[in-house]
Design an enzyme around this catalytic site. Structure first.
Site, PDB file in Angstrom:
ATOM      1  N   ASP B 133      -2.115  -3.828  -3.128  1.00  0.00           N
ATOM      2  CA  ASP B 133      -0.913  -3.016  -3.310  1.00  0.00           C
ATOM      3  C   ASP B 133       0.063  -3.805  -4.170  1.00  0.00           C
ATOM      4  OD1 ASP B 133       0.383  -0.427  -1.851  1.00  0.00           O
ATOM      5  OD2 ASP B 133       1.907  -1.933  -2.352  1.00  0.00           O
ATOM      6  N   GLU B 176       0.118   3.065  -6.266  1.00  0.00           N
ATOM      7  CA  GLU B 176       0.101   1.657  -6.662  1.00  0.00           C
ATOM      8  C   GLU B 176      -0.898   0.887  -5.812  1.00  0.00           C
ATOM      9  OE1 GLU B 176       3.770   2.673  -5.286  1.00  0.00           O
ATOM     10  OE2 GLU B 176       4.242   0.693  -4.453  1.00  0.00           O
TER      11      GLU B 176
END
Lengths: 274, 283
Positions: B133, B176
């Site tokens: 992430d 993301e």
């Protein structure tokens, strides 16, 4: 025919190292040869082979070379005594070969089959431990001989290898030899303990093949890199080993008909995946 | 002259016709417009004598008429069939890939992970799942704009593709959020691989609105060796928990989840137990 000479394959194993397995295999080989049999001694300790060392040999080819193209089994076999006592040495220090998978082993058996079926006996000297190679060689032989000493560590390791072979590979028959026993009573007691544990927890009975008593002559023979049965056949250990060999010989004589039915090495019948 | 030049009047007629048909069908028979029902269906044909493939393609693009299938009646079938093929290829690719980065999308990632878990279970060879992430990605978008954020996403995809082996799977599974499935790799080795990826990615420089900047990510690793039964969601949850921990410990780092099957490494069935030893030792 699968097994034209009724070759009996015998895997010698112990779980624990240093219990005299290789010496026992070698000297049983000499005893059977003295009784007039041809015999091939195969060093299956693929990681740390030492059968050749015990004999003061330094072979330039070994078992592992058989996996390569163009190497014939006859190029690898070394004669120990005239009249068919031969050894098939293995390489030391090749960790990749310790864990031989079933493809490699299948290929090896295929290459070996013509060679090993010329002898009356094929004795497999397996390494210590419970690795994949030990287990699959042990279950591929027609009989298994488990070597233990009266020491608790040896008993535990011997039991462990029997347990794995019994519970994961369906092997139910084991011969036991108690090595390095102080006297016959200690040998009997050692066998009994191992047998009781197997009866109670694995639901199988062991076969007592006999024992070999402690003998300083054996130490001397190892030091001289000469097999005990050549160096001192009339010693206590020498006579013990000879009587073990007589029992193995008798077993083969009694089961000649059965031996012709299956190849020298390999499963009796095709089994499913593990 | 059939179809070579734009013909406003003809296009308007055609569209009105299609719109009327669509309205009629999709109002009353909405299901038939959207789903493949049992027992076949019906194709509706209408001839437009003045129209050719080229003009139809332009029209379809402009008005979103991709579901209508053109069939030229005055020429060989090959050109329009290859057009279908291209469309099918494009759709198939889009089904499995993330359009921005070209990585596998969540759907194909989950399918691959499911197979990997099964392979690990049967072969007892490890598989490692890394969930990545990007750190403070919202700030990147807010400060430097979304096009710049897209560049960051594409850069991470490139670093993942450069560092993975051919048979590993890199995927973008969220805005993301990325994933890497490392086949046959255990915990120790995967920490090493992810460390290399993190240092390579964080060394990348991006050109922002005012100044250059760099971005880091946090990763959670989980390794499965086939000892226990585990499904995709459980495996994901393990890695996700490690990722959460990595964020909590200050980001820009890799955290490994505990091995789910460590207890099974010592096989219960063949271990020599205390009661067996009692027999062996004669006590």
């Amino acid at each position: 025919m699968d097994n034209p000479n009724q070759t009996l394959s015998l895997a010698v194993l112990s779980g624990k190292g240093g219990v005299g397995k290789t010496n026992l295999a070698l000297n049983m080989g000499y005893a059977l040869h003295a009784a007039g049999h041809s015999l091939l001694l195969m060093d299956c300790d693929l990681g740390l082979a030492n059968l050749d060392v015990l004999l003061g040999l330094s072979p330039d080819k070994n078992l592992q070379d058989l996996l390569r193209e163009g190497v014939r089994p006859h190029d690898v076999v070394l004669p120990l005594e005239p009249g068919g006592l031969d050894i098939l040495p293995a390489a030391s220090g090749v960790p990749e070969l310790v864990e031989m998978d079933e493809d490699m082993q299948g290929l090896l058996f295929q290459r070996l089959n013509d060679l090993v079926s010329r002898y009356h006996f094929l004795v497999l000297d397996l390494g210590a431990g419970i690795n994949r190679t030990v287990l699959s060689f042990a279950k591929s032989a027609r009989r298994r001989l488990v070597v233990v000493t009266p020491e608790p560590t040896s008993l535990t390791d011997g039991y462990a290898v029997i347990k794995v072979l019994a519970s994961q590979h369906g092997v139910r028959d084991f011969w036991v030899v108690v090595n390095q026993a102080a006297d016959a009573r200690e040998a009997r007691q050692t066998f009994k303990r191992l047998d009781m544990a197997c009866r109670n927890f694995l639901n199988l009975e062991l076969t007592d093949l006999g024992h070999v008593l402690q003998d300083p002559t054996l130490v001397e023979a190892v030091r001289r890199q000469t097999p005990l049965l050549k160096f001192a056949p009339k010693s206590q250990a020498g006579r013990d080993i000879f009587s073990l060999a007589v029992k193995v010989e008798k077993f083969r004589t009694d089961s000649l008909a059965e031996l012709t039915k299956a190849p020298v090495l390999g499963p009796l019948q095709a089994t499913g995946t593990d | 002259m059939p179809g070579k030049k734009p013909d406003q009047g003809r296009d308007a007629l055609l569209l009105a016709d299609l719109a009327a048909l669509r309205e009629a069908l999709c109002g009353e028979y909405a299901e038939a417009c959207n789903e493949w029902g049992e027992g076949g269906g019906l194709g509706l044909f209408r001839l437009f004598p003045g129209l050719d493939l080229e003009s139809w393609a332009a029209l379809a693009e402009k008005h979103g008429l991709h579901r209508w299938l053109p069939l030229p009646l005055d020429q060989a079938a090959l050109p329009h069939l290859s057009l279908y093929q291209q469309t099918l290829d494009r759709l198939a690719y889009q089904t499995d890939h993330d359009p921005l980065t070209g990585l596998a999308n969540r759907r194909s990632f989950e399918r691959a992970l499911d197979l990997e878990i099964e392979r690990a279970r049967r072969s007892r060879m490890p598989v490692c799942l890394a969930l990545l992430d990007l750190d403070d990605f919202k700030t990147v978008n807010d400060t430097h704009g979304h096009p710049c954020g897209d560049e960051v996403l594409k850069a991470l995809a490139r670093v993942l593709l450069e560092n993975k082996r051919r048979y590993d799977l890199a995927a973008r599974i969220g805005g993301e959020e990325f994933a890497l499935v490392l086949s046959g790799v255990g915990l120790v080795k995967s920490v090493e691989i992810m460390g290399r990826i993190l240092s390579q990615f964080s060394a990348e420089r991006f050109q922002g609105a005012e100044a250059g900047f760099s971005v880091t990510f946090s990763a959670g690793l989980a390794t499965y060796r086939g000892g226990v039964s585990l499904d995709v969601a459980e495996f994901m949850a393990l890695a996700d928990k490690a990722l959460y921990q990595a964020k909590g410990e200050g980001k820009n780092r890799i955290v490994s989840a505990p091995l789910p099957d460590v207890d099974k490494v010592t096989r219960e069935a063949t271990q020599v137990h205390a009661n067996e030893k009692k027999f062996l030792f004669g006590k």
